[in-house]
Design a protein around this motif. Sequence first.
Motif, PDB file in Angstrom:
ATOM      1  N   GLN A   1       0.803  -1.222   0.000  1.00  9.08           N
ATOM      2  CA  GLN A   1       0.000   0.000   0.000  1.00  9.08           C
ATOM      3  C   GLN A   1       0.835   1.271   0.000  1.00  9.08           C
ATOM      4  O   GLN A   1       0.277   2.371  -0.079  1.00  9.08           O
ATOM      5  N   LEU A   2       2.144   1.155   0.085  1.00  8.32           N
ATOM      6  CA  LEU A   2       3.003   2.345   0.097  1.00  8.32           C
ATOM      7  C   LEU A   2       2.885   3.111  -1.219  1.00  8.32           C
ATOM      8  O   LEU A   2       2.790   2.526  -2.296  1.00  8.32           O
ATOM      9  N   ALA A   3       2.948   4.415  -1.116  1.00  7.65           N
ATOM     10  CA  ALA A   3       2.942   5.241  -2.324  1.00  7.65           C
ATOM     11  C   ALA A   3       4.159   4.934  -3.191  1.00  7.65           C
ATOM     12  O   ALA A   3       4.069   4.948  -4.423  1.00  7.65           O
ATOM     13  N   PHE A   4       5.294   4.652  -2.559  1.00 11.17           N
ATOM     14  CA  PHE A   4       6.491   4.325  -3.335  1.00 11.17           C
ATOM     15  C   PHE A   4       6.243   3.133  -4.256  1.00 11.17           C
ATOM     16  O   PHE A   4       6.611   3.155  -5.438  1.00 11.17           O
ATOM     17  N   ILE A   5       5.586   2.089  -3.737  1.00 13.19           N
ATOM     18  CA  ILE A   5       5.338   0.881  -4.526  1.00 13.19           C
ATOM     19  C   ILE A   5       4.266   1.139  -5.577  1.00 13.19           C
ATOM     20  O   ILE A   5       4.427   0.787  -6.760  1.00 13.19           O
ATOM     21  N   THR A   6       3.169   1.749  -5.188  1.00 13.28           N
ATOM     22  CA  THR A   6       2.085   1.962  -6.149  1.00 13.28           C
ATOM     23  C   THR A   6       2.492   2.939  -7.251  1.00 13.28           C
ATOM     24  O   THR A   6       2.144   2.751  -8.421  1.00 13.28           O
ATOM     25  N   GLU A   7       3.240   3.979  -6.888  1.00  6.58           N
ATOM     26  CA  GLU A   7       3.672   4.946  -7.901  1.00  6.58           C
ATOM     27  C   GLU A   7       4.779   4.370  -8.783  1.00  6.58           C
ATOM     28  O   GLU A   7       4.832   4.659  -9.988  1.00  6.58           O
ATOM     29  N   LEU A   8       5.664   3.564  -8.203  1.00  7.26           N
ATOM     30  CA  LEU A   8       6.687   2.910  -9.016  1.00  7.26           C
ATOM     31  C   LEU A   8       6.036   1.967 -10.015  1.00  7.26           C
ATOM     32  O   LEU A   8       6.427   1.914 -11.189  1.00  7.26           O
ATOM     33  N   SER A   9       5.027   1.237  -9.578  1.00  6.18           N
ATOM     34  CA  SER A   9       4.306   0.328 -10.476  1.00  6.18           C
ATOM     35  C   SER A   9       3.635   1.093 -11.609  1.00  6.18           C
ATOM     36  O   SER A   9       3.684   0.680 -12.775  1.00  6.18           O
ATOM     37  N   ALA A  10       3.011   2.220 -11.262  1.00  9.20           N
ATOM     38  CA  ALA A  10       2.281   2.997 -12.263  1.00  9.20           C
ATOM     39  C   ALA A  10       3.191   3.836 -13.151  1.00  9.20           C
ATOM     40  O   ALA A  10       2.759   4.353 -14.187  1.00  9.20           O
TER      41      ALA A  10
END
Length: 515
Positions: free
Chosen positions: A313-322
């Motif tokens: 749920q981290l922004a780092f993970i979700t934004e890196l994915s996107a």
Amino acid sequence: MTHSATAHQRPSIKNILSIAGSDPSGGAGIQADLKSIAAAGGYGMAVISALTAQNTRGVRAVHVPPASFLTEQLTAIAADLHIDAIKIGMLANAEVITALGDWLNTIRTPTGLAGAMVPTVILDPVMIATSGDSLLDPAADAALRQLFTHADVITPNIPELGVLARGAVAATWEQAVGQARAVAAEYRLLVLAKGGHLEGTSCRDALIDATGVLTEVSSPRLDTQNTHGTGCSLSAALATHYARGGHWPTALAQTKTWLTEAITRSDDLRVGHGHGPLNHLATLWDRAPEGAGEDPMPHWWEEITPILTGINQLAFITELSAGTLALEHFEDYLGQDALYLRGYASVMSKASALAPDEAARRFWAASAASCLEEELALHRGRLGNQLPEPSTATDAYLNHLSSSAHDYPVLVAALLPCFWIYQDVGRRLAAANHPEHPYADWLSNYASEEFDALTREAINITRDVLHHAEPSTRVSMWQAFEVSSLHELGFFAQTGADTEQQSDPVLTAQKAPAI
């Protein structure tokens, strides 16, 4: 962290009911479901909806007992056993489907046979034969769609998804996702879109609702004809993992990891001369020496589910994915990761020196060299030779590893999350990669068959050490593993995209598993 007397008890085993046809060759249907449930850590129960005469080359005959006998089986189970999840497979005709729907109504009301029992229901709609012919007449098709009102998830393959969406068979992943969204919206449930029938070097699976993809996993497409019963096995394992953890993304990731290994190891079996079965129990047969008892590693993974959820749920993970992660945040992470890998390599060298056998010594030494030679090279390609000062999160993680280096069993447990969690995160990030992604070179290194093999070996080494350890050492190993897992969360959360996550409650959610 304190460990009470109950901290060492095994978590309760979940009861999973499979309602499906029987395959005497053992590769599909009820037989495959029971193996899959056992491999996922559940207790399997079986109600048979149809009998088949088949082998790995095909089905020769089908016998469907009266629908009233299906009801008798179901009533007997519900009158005596608690059911945590239900997997539904082959249902041959409208009468059987209607009888099952009537029974599901009874157990989902307070006046039902088993009280207010509302188990999770995963339905694998067996609708299309391998030849492409329909297996259901119009009445059965309509009854099956009505049965969807009882399902939480359905798991159609690509041809079945096309039928449910009332369209052509999807030729691309994007078309399959679109059809799954339409089906999810119509029936108000989750659809597991499966890419096994599509072309390409990777195989993607995703849980989808009416709004789009909730979670996606990917694996390399394997060149094998041993895929008999893959759909049955996947849905049964998914039901079990969800019953155990209650989190769909984690359940799908665990199921995909196991399924990929079961297909990869299918050639170890010699069953039939057609499309052979999966090697459902390969990971169980790989346990440490005979008499080791239940494999503790799935319990360790299950117990860090809150930590994994926090990472995902981290922004780092979700934004890196996107592909929307700011470059400065990405480079901040890379700088700290480069510093971490240097220290990590040093600690793995200590593990090599402490290892009790030559195979383990070679593994840790090779892993240390890989950190320095391969991964640091990628960091330098983006950052040059200028590295930042270590952050508080980086220092804390490395200090924890260094403090574990006095004892080999504790050290291997502390090192394991950097393999296991990175493999789990990396699989999702690699699934999101595409040529235009701003960090494509980085994501392409996150998931590979080589790293999967290294992770399996690290898990196997830890399992073997744990098997031979004294009870007090097992407790220390778990503590080291859990603390490293928490440091993984803190490490991912340290960039500007997630500074508020440093105080997330999951960082203090520590719970001891069965050891």
